[in-house]
Design a protein around this motif. Structure first.
Motif, PDB file in Angstrom:
ATOM      1  N   ARG A  29       0.824  -1.213   0.000  1.00 40.14           N
ATOM      2  CA  ARG A  29       0.000   0.000   0.000  1.00 40.14           C
ATOM      3  C   ARG A  29       0.855   1.258   0.000  1.00 40.14           C
ATOM      4  N   ALA A  30       2.072   1.164   0.488  1.00 42.25           N
ATOM      5  CA  ALA A  30       2.945   2.327   0.516  1.00 42.25           C
ATOM      6  C   ALA A  30       3.514   2.655  -0.860  1.00 42.25           C
ATOM      7  N   THR A  31       3.446   1.713  -1.786  1.00 40.34           N
ATOM      8  CA  THR A  31       4.048   1.920  -3.101  1.00 40.34           C
ATOM      9  C   THR A  31       3.031   1.922  -4.237  1.00 40.34           C
ATOM     10  N   ASP A  32       1.731   1.835  -3.914  1.00 41.79           N
ATOM     11  CA  ASP A  32       0.745   1.732  -4.993  1.00 41.79           C
ATOM     12  C   ASP A  32      -0.005   3.042  -5.247  1.00 41.79           C
ATOM     13  N   ARG A  33       0.550   4.170  -4.784  1.00 37.98           N
ATOM     14  CA  ARG A  33      -0.124   5.446  -4.981  1.00 37.98           C
ATOM     15  C   ARG A  33      -0.243   5.802  -6.456  1.00 37.98           C
ATOM     16  N   GLN A  34       0.652   5.315  -7.274  1.00 36.54           N
ATOM     17  CA  GLN A  34       0.607   5.594  -8.702  1.00 36.54           C
ATOM     18  C   GLN A  34      -0.029   4.447  -9.485  1.00 36.54           C
ATOM     19  N   ASP A  35      -0.531   3.461  -8.785  1.00 34.05           N
ATOM     20  CA  ASP A  35      -1.128   2.289  -9.428  1.00 34.05           C
ATOM     21  C   ASP A  35      -2.636   2.469  -9.491  1.00 34.05           C
ATOM     22  N   GLY A  36      -3.150   2.739 -10.697  1.00 33.66           N
ATOM     23  CA  GLY A  36      -4.573   2.966 -10.858  1.00 33.66           C
ATOM     24  C   GLY A  36      -5.431   1.741 -10.624  1.00 33.66           C
ATOM     25  N   PHE A  37      -4.815   0.558 -10.577  1.00 37.16           N
ATOM     26  CA  PHE A  37      -5.566  -0.686 -10.366  1.00 37.16           C
ATOM     27  C   PHE A  37      -5.496  -1.179  -8.927  1.00 37.16           C
ATOM     28  N   ALA A  38      -4.817  -0.445  -8.055  1.00 32.99           N
ATOM     29  CA  ALA A  38      -4.590  -0.930  -6.691  1.00 32.99           C
ATOM     30  C   ALA A  38      -5.899  -1.198  -5.960  1.00 32.99           C
ATOM     31  N   GLU A  39      -6.837  -0.248  -5.987  1.00 38.52           N
ATOM     32  CA  GLU A  39      -8.078  -0.443  -5.240  1.00 38.52           C
ATOM     33  C   GLU A  39      -8.938  -1.567  -5.803  1.00 38.52           C
ATOM     34  N   PRO A  40      -9.229  -1.588  -7.133  1.00 39.07           N
ATOM     35  CA  PRO A  40     -10.031  -2.713  -7.626  1.00 39.07           C
ATOM     36  C   PRO A  40      -9.350  -4.061  -7.424  1.00 39.07           C
ATOM     37  N   ARG A  41      -8.012  -4.095  -7.469  1.00 39.60           N
ATOM     38  CA  ARG A  41      -7.304  -5.348  -7.233  1.00 39.60           C
ATOM     39  C   ARG A  41      -7.548  -5.857  -5.821  1.00 39.60           C
ATOM     40  N   ARG A  42      -7.421  -4.966  -4.835  1.00 33.69           N
ATOM     41  CA  ARG A  42      -7.666  -5.366  -3.451  1.00 33.69           C
ATOM     42  C   ARG A  42      -9.122  -5.772  -3.242  1.00 33.69           C
ATOM     43  N   GLN A  43     -10.044  -4.998  -3.828  1.00 32.15           N
ATOM     44  CA  GLN A  43     -11.462  -5.277  -3.633  1.00 32.15           C
ATOM     45  C   GLN A  43     -11.850  -6.622  -4.231  1.00 32.15           C
ATOM     46  N   ILE A  44     -11.407  -6.885  -5.449  1.00 30.95           N
ATOM     47  CA  ILE A  44     -11.737  -8.158  -6.095  1.00 30.95           C
ATOM     48  C   ILE A  44     -11.153  -9.320  -5.302  1.00 30.95           C
ATOM     49  N   GLY A  45      -9.908  -9.168  -4.830  1.00 32.19           N
ATOM     50  CA  GLY A  45      -9.295 -10.232  -4.050  1.00 32.19           C
ATOM     51  C   GLY A  45     -10.062 -10.525  -2.767  1.00 32.19           C
ATOM     52  N   THR A  46     -10.490  -9.473  -2.080  1.00 37.41           N
ATOM     53  CA  THR A  46     -11.234  -9.642  -0.834  1.00 37.41           C
ATOM     54  C   THR A  46     -12.596 -10.277  -1.073  1.00 37.41           C
ATOM     55  N   LEU A  47     -13.311  -9.788  -2.085  1.00 35.29           N
ATOM     56  CA  LEU A  47     -14.642 -10.325  -2.384  1.00 35.29           C
ATOM     57  C   LEU A  47     -14.571 -11.766  -2.877  1.00 35.29           C
ATOM     58  N   ALA A  48     -13.545 -12.091  -3.645  1.00 36.80           N
ATOM     59  CA  ALA A  48     -13.403 -13.457  -4.166  1.00 36.80           C
ATOM     60  C   ALA A  48     -13.178 -14.452  -3.035  1.00 36.80           C
ATOM     61  N   GLN A  49     -12.453 -14.041  -1.990  1.00 40.08           N
ATOM     62  CA  GLN A  49     -12.208 -14.934  -0.865  1.00 40.08           C
ATOM     63  C   GLN A  49     -13.493 -15.306  -0.138  1.00 40.08           C
ATOM     64  N   LYS A  50     -14.473 -14.413  -0.162  1.00 41.36           N
ATOM     65  CA  LYS A  50     -15.735 -14.648   0.538  1.00 41.36           C
ATOM     66  C   LYS A  50     -16.767 -15.355  -0.338  1.00 41.36           C
TER      67      LYS A  50
END
Length: 308
Positions: free
Chosen positions: A233-254
């Motif tokens: 999270r400290a290095t993804d400030r310039q990563d436009g896919f960081a939030e959807p990547r985390r969200q998809i990963g979290t939702l997929a686990q459930k």
């Protein structure tokens, strides 16, 4: 003679998955961003006419123009007419080259205006494109809070929920310049709501799988976990896919079913489905593939003619 006819009909039903053993079996096509590799309209026309199997329940087409072509209404309408000629239900998905780099006569960005025009021309109806039977679509724009986001749509075939998500390959249209990210930030909110809704629907209806189509590769299989996630999270400030990547990963686990991400980001590797737990990824690039969906099997999704 009658016996041979009965056998022929039975064989046909088996081939289309219509027997009781696989009542929801089907297949779908994906046509990658043909304009990104220079092949353009000729390749798209060929893929729609020949390269995509006519047994497909639907075909998803990503991208309607290259980055060097004009962002004109005339070209948009020409490509819309081409998609309307398809003999299968067609769902259009936007690419970065369709809108995000467009400029007006003064050289200023026309991305938002052109995106809104594409929404009017391609996503005004709650149905698929093409000359075949229409596939009913539910668009995010049906929600008054997100009336602009008509390009995000979902539909259900058998026990699989399919959906498009506007995630362009150019780092999700994240602009590093200060004060230039209003479109990115607004779409981030819309996509966050959209993904939550899609997973909730799939969960509530106890569907076997959720398939998400986008141009950009969010690299969900590379999502870090635990301490690695905190450091990332400290290095993804310039990563436009960081939030959807985390969200998809979290939702997929459930989610109890499978989640398959299909993108058309540029790449040289042959298309293949890669899995990590219940989360899968398929990158098509500028090519075209057919995917078989076979309920009751371990993989559920396989590429047509693939030995896997």
């Amino acid at each position: 003679m009658m016996a041979r006819t009965v056998l022929a009909i039975a064989a046909l039903l088996v081939a289309h998955g219509a027997l009781a053993g696989a009542p929801d079996a089907h297949q779908f096509g994906v046509v990658g961003h043909s304009f990104a590799n220079g092949s353009g309209e000729a390749q798209l026309r060929q893929a729609l006419a020949e390269g995509v199997d006519q047994a497909d329940a639907f075909v998803v087409v990503t991208g309607v123009k290259s980055g060097v072509e004009p962002c004109s209404d005339k070209l948009y309408e020409q490509r819309r007419a081409l998609l309307d000629e398809a003999r299968r239900p067609v769902i259009a998905a936007l690419a970065a080259s369709d809108w995000s780099e467009c400029r007006n006569s003064a050289g200023r960005s026309a991305a938002i205006e052109r995106l809104n025009r594409l929404r009017e021309l391609y996503f005004a109806e709650s149905a698929s494109l093409g000359t075949a039977r229409k596939l009913a679509l539910t668009r995010q724009s049906s929600n008054p809070k997100f009336r602009s986001y008509a390009e995000n749509a979902y539909w259900i075939v058998g026990k699989v929920l399919y959906a498009t998500v506007n995630l362009p390959a150019n780092n999700n249209h994240y602009r590093p310049e200060a004060g230039r990210n209003s479109e990115f930030e607004d779409r981030l909110v819309a996509n966050r709501f959209w993904l939550n809704r899609l997973f909730a629907l799939a969960q509530r209806h106890k569907l076997d799988a959720l398939v998400l189509f986008s141009e950009g590769d969010v690299k969900a299989l590379k999502q870090a976990v635990g301490l690695g996630a905190l450091l990332a999270r400290a290095t993804d400030r310039q990563d436009g896919f960081a939030e959807p990547r985390r969200q998809i990963g979290t939702l997929a686990q459930k989610f109890k079913g499978r989640v398959l991400l299909v993108d058309t980001a540029p790449g040289s590797a042959e298309p293949a489905i890669e899995w990590r737990a219940n989360l899968g990824h398929l990158s098509v690039g500028g090519g075209a593939v057919e995917v078989r969906v076979t309920p009751g099997t371990e993989l559920l999704f396989t590429l047509k003619d693939a030995n896997r």
